[in-house]
Motif scaffolding. Structure first.
Motif, short mmCIF file in Angstrom:
data_model
loop_
_atom_site.label_atom_id
_atom_site.label_comp_id
_atom_site.label_asym_id
_atom_site.label_seq_id
_atom_site.Cartn_x
_atom_site.Cartn_y
_atom_site.Cartn_z
N VAL A 58 2.31 -10.25 8.06
CA VAL A 58 3.01 -9.99 6.79
C VAL A 58 4.16 -10.96 6.59
O VAL A 58 4.59 -11.17 5.46
CB VAL A 58 3.52 -8.53 6.67
N LEU A 59 4.62 -11.57 7.67
CA LEU A 59 5.73 -12.53 7.55
C LEU A 59 5.28 -13.87 6.98
O LEU A 59 6.11 -14.65 6.55
CB LEU A 59 6.40 -12.75 8.92
N VAL A 60 3.99 -14.13 6.99
CA VAL A 60 3.52 -15.42 6.50
C VAL A 60 2.60 -15.29 5.28
O VAL A 60 2.05 -16.28 4.82
CB VAL A 60 2.81 -16.23 7.62
N PHE A 61 2.41 -14.07 4.76
CA PHE A 61 1.63 -13.90 3.54
C PHE A 61 2.31 -14.66 2.41
O PHE A 61 3.54 -14.68 2.30
CB PHE A 61 1.55 -12.43 3.11
N GLY A 62 1.53 -15.23 1.54
CA GLY A 62 2.10 -15.98 0.42
C GLY A 62 2.19 -15.17 -0.85
O GLY A 62 1.46 -14.20 -1.05
N LYS A 63 3.10 -15.56 -1.71
CA LYS A 63 3.23 -15.05 -3.08
C LYS A 63 3.12 -13.54 -3.20
O LYS A 63 2.22 -13.01 -3.85
CB LYS A 63 2.21 -15.75 -3.97
N LEU A 64 4.04 -12.86 -2.61
CA LEU A 64 4.01 -11.39 -2.62
C LEU A 64 4.42 -10.79 -3.96
O LEU A 64 3.85 -9.79 -4.39
CB LEU A 64 4.94 -10.84 -1.53
N GLU A 65 5.38 -11.39 -4.62
CA GLU A 65 5.92 -10.79 -5.84
C GLU A 65 4.88 -10.67 -6.95
O GLU A 65 4.81 -9.61 -7.60
CB GLU A 65 7.15 -11.55 -6.32
N PRO A 66 4.03 -11.68 -7.20
CA PRO A 66 3.01 -11.48 -8.24
C PRO A 66 2.04 -10.34 -7.89
O PRO A 66 1.58 -9.62 -8.79
CB PRO A 66 2.28 -12.83 -8.29
N LYS A 67 1.76 -10.17 -6.62
CA LYS A 67 0.87 -9.08 -6.20
C LYS A 67 1.55 -7.74 -6.45
O LYS A 67 0.94 -6.80 -6.96
CB LYS A 67 0.50 -9.23 -4.73
N ARG A 68 2.82 -7.64 -6.09
CA ARG A 68 3.56 -6.40 -6.32
C ARG A 68 3.65 -6.09 -7.80
O ARG A 68 3.43 -4.96 -8.23
CB ARG A 68 4.97 -6.50 -5.73
N ALA A 69 3.95 -7.11 -8.60
CA ALA A 69 4.09 -6.91 -10.04
C ALA A 69 2.78 -6.41 -10.65
O ALA A 69 2.78 -5.50 -11.49
CB ALA A 69 4.54 -8.21 -10.71
N PHE A 70 1.67 -6.98 -10.23
CA PHE A 70 0.38 -6.54 -10.76
C PHE A 70 0.10 -5.10 -10.35
O PHE A 70 -0.25 -4.26 -11.19
CB PHE A 70 -0.75 -7.46 -10.27
N LEU A 71 0.26 -4.79 -9.08
CA LEU A 71 -0.01 -3.44 -8.59
C LEU A 71 0.92 -2.41 -9.22
O LEU A 71 0.53 -1.27 -9.45
CB LEU A 71 0.09 -3.40 -7.06
N ALA A 72 2.15 -2.83 -9.54
CA ALA A 72 3.12 -1.91 -10.16
C ALA A 72 2.66 -1.46 -11.54
O ALA A 72 3.11 -0.42 -12.03
CB ALA A 72 4.50 -2.57 -10.24
N GLY A 73 1.77 -2.20 -12.14
CA GLY A 73 1.22 -1.80 -13.42
C GLY A 73 0.20 -0.67 -13.31
O GLY A 73 -0.18 -0.06 -14.31
N TYR A 74 -0.22 -0.38 -12.10
CA TYR A 74 -1.25 0.64 -11.87
C TYR A 74 -0.81 1.77 -10.95
O TYR A 74 -1.43 2.83 -10.94
CB TYR A 74 -2.51 -0.02 -11.28
N PHE A 75 0.22 1.52 -10.16
CA PHE A 75 0.67 2.51 -9.19
C PHE A 75 2.17 2.74 -9.34
O PHE A 75 2.93 1.80 -9.59
CB PHE A 75 0.38 2.04 -7.76
N ALA A 76 2.59 3.98 -9.15
CA ALA A 76 4.01 4.32 -9.16
C ALA A 76 4.68 3.70 -7.93
O ALA A 76 4.00 3.34 -6.96
CB ALA A 76 4.18 5.84 -9.14
N ASP A 77 5.99 3.56 -7.97
CA ASP A 77 6.73 2.95 -6.86
C ASP A 77 6.43 3.63 -5.54
O ASP A 77 6.20 2.95 -4.53
CB ASP A 77 8.24 2.99 -7.13
N ASP A 78 6.43 4.96 -5.51
CA ASP A 78 6.18 5.67 -4.25
C ASP A 78 4.75 5.43 -3.75
O ASP A 78 4.52 5.33 -2.55
CB ASP A 78 6.48 7.16 -4.37
N GLU A 79 3.80 5.29 -4.66
CA GLU A 79 2.42 5.00 -4.25
C GLU A 79 2.32 3.59 -3.67
O GLU A 79 1.64 3.38 -2.66
CB GLU A 79 1.47 5.11 -5.45
N LEU A 80 3.01 2.66 -4.29
CA LEU A 80 3.00 1.28 -3.80
C LEU A 80 3.64 1.19 -2.42
O LEU A 80 3.11 0.54 -1.52
CB LEU A 80 3.72 0.37 -4.79
N VAL A 81 4.75 1.87 -2.23
CA VAL A 81 5.42 1.90 -0.92
C VAL A 81 4.48 2.51 0.12
O VAL A 81 4.33 1.97 1.22
CB VAL A 81 6.76 2.67 -0.98
N ARG A 82 3.85 3.60 -0.23
CA ARG A 82 2.93 4.27 0.70
C ARG A 82 1.76 3.33 1.06
O ARG A 82 1.37 3.23 2.20
CB ARG A 82 2.42 5.57 0.08
N MET A 83 1.22 2.65 0.06
CA MET A 83 0.10 1.73 0.30
C MET A 83 0.50 0.60 1.24
O MET A 83 -0.22 0.28 2.18
CB MET A 83 -0.37 1.13 -1.03
#
Length: 143
Positions: A58-83
């Motif tokens: 996880v320390l070397v995964f690239g471009k995390l923010e676009p992935k988070r932003a996309f997923l945030a359109g479908y999942f609530a914050d607590d669901e995203l954290v849990r995932m």
């Protein structure tokens, strides 16, 4: 990282052995910034440390923010954290793969944290079979 985050020498050694790319990441900029990013999602510092020890890539995964932003359109914050807490590897998949799986699962009415994590790990052929089993639909692609 280890002292500031409460990790032991053996945990740091495990991270380096399992993810040698960790040594190429600047501790001050890369690792600390990545840890702060995970904490900004709402993960507790201890959870972030355990996640890094369990999944050092996880320390070397690239471009995390676009992935988070996309997923945030479908999942609530607590669901995203849990995932992310349960299966941080999902952030290692490409944004295109995440988008394709989310859109397919949503179009069939079966998008959940569990179905997404399962579908991301599957080949395209197996995803089609997975969706078919869950929905009873044999036709997955519109012509």
């Amino acid at each position: 990282w280890s002292v500031a985050r409460g990790s032991t020498k053996s945990e740091v050694a495990s991270v380096v052995l399992r993810c040698p790319g960790f040594l190429e990441v600047s501790l001050a900029e890369g690792v600390e910034r990545r840890i702060q990013w995970f904490e900004s999602l709402g993960l507790e510092p201890g959870v972030v440390t355990r996640m890094i020890v369990a999944f050092p890539s996880v320390l070397v995964f690239g471009k995390l923010e676009p992935k988070r932003a996309f997923l945030a359109g479908y999942f609530a914050d607590d669901e995203l954290v849990r995932m992310v807490t349960r299966n941080p590897i999902i952030l290692g998949y490409s944004l295109a793969r995440i988008q394709a799986r989310v859109l397919l699962l949503e179009s069939r009415g079966i998008l959940t944290e569990l179905t997404l994590c399962s579908a991301l790990a599957m080949s395209d052929e197996n995803v089609a079979k997975f969706v078919e089993r869950r929905t009873g639909s044999e036709h997955l692609v519109d012509d």
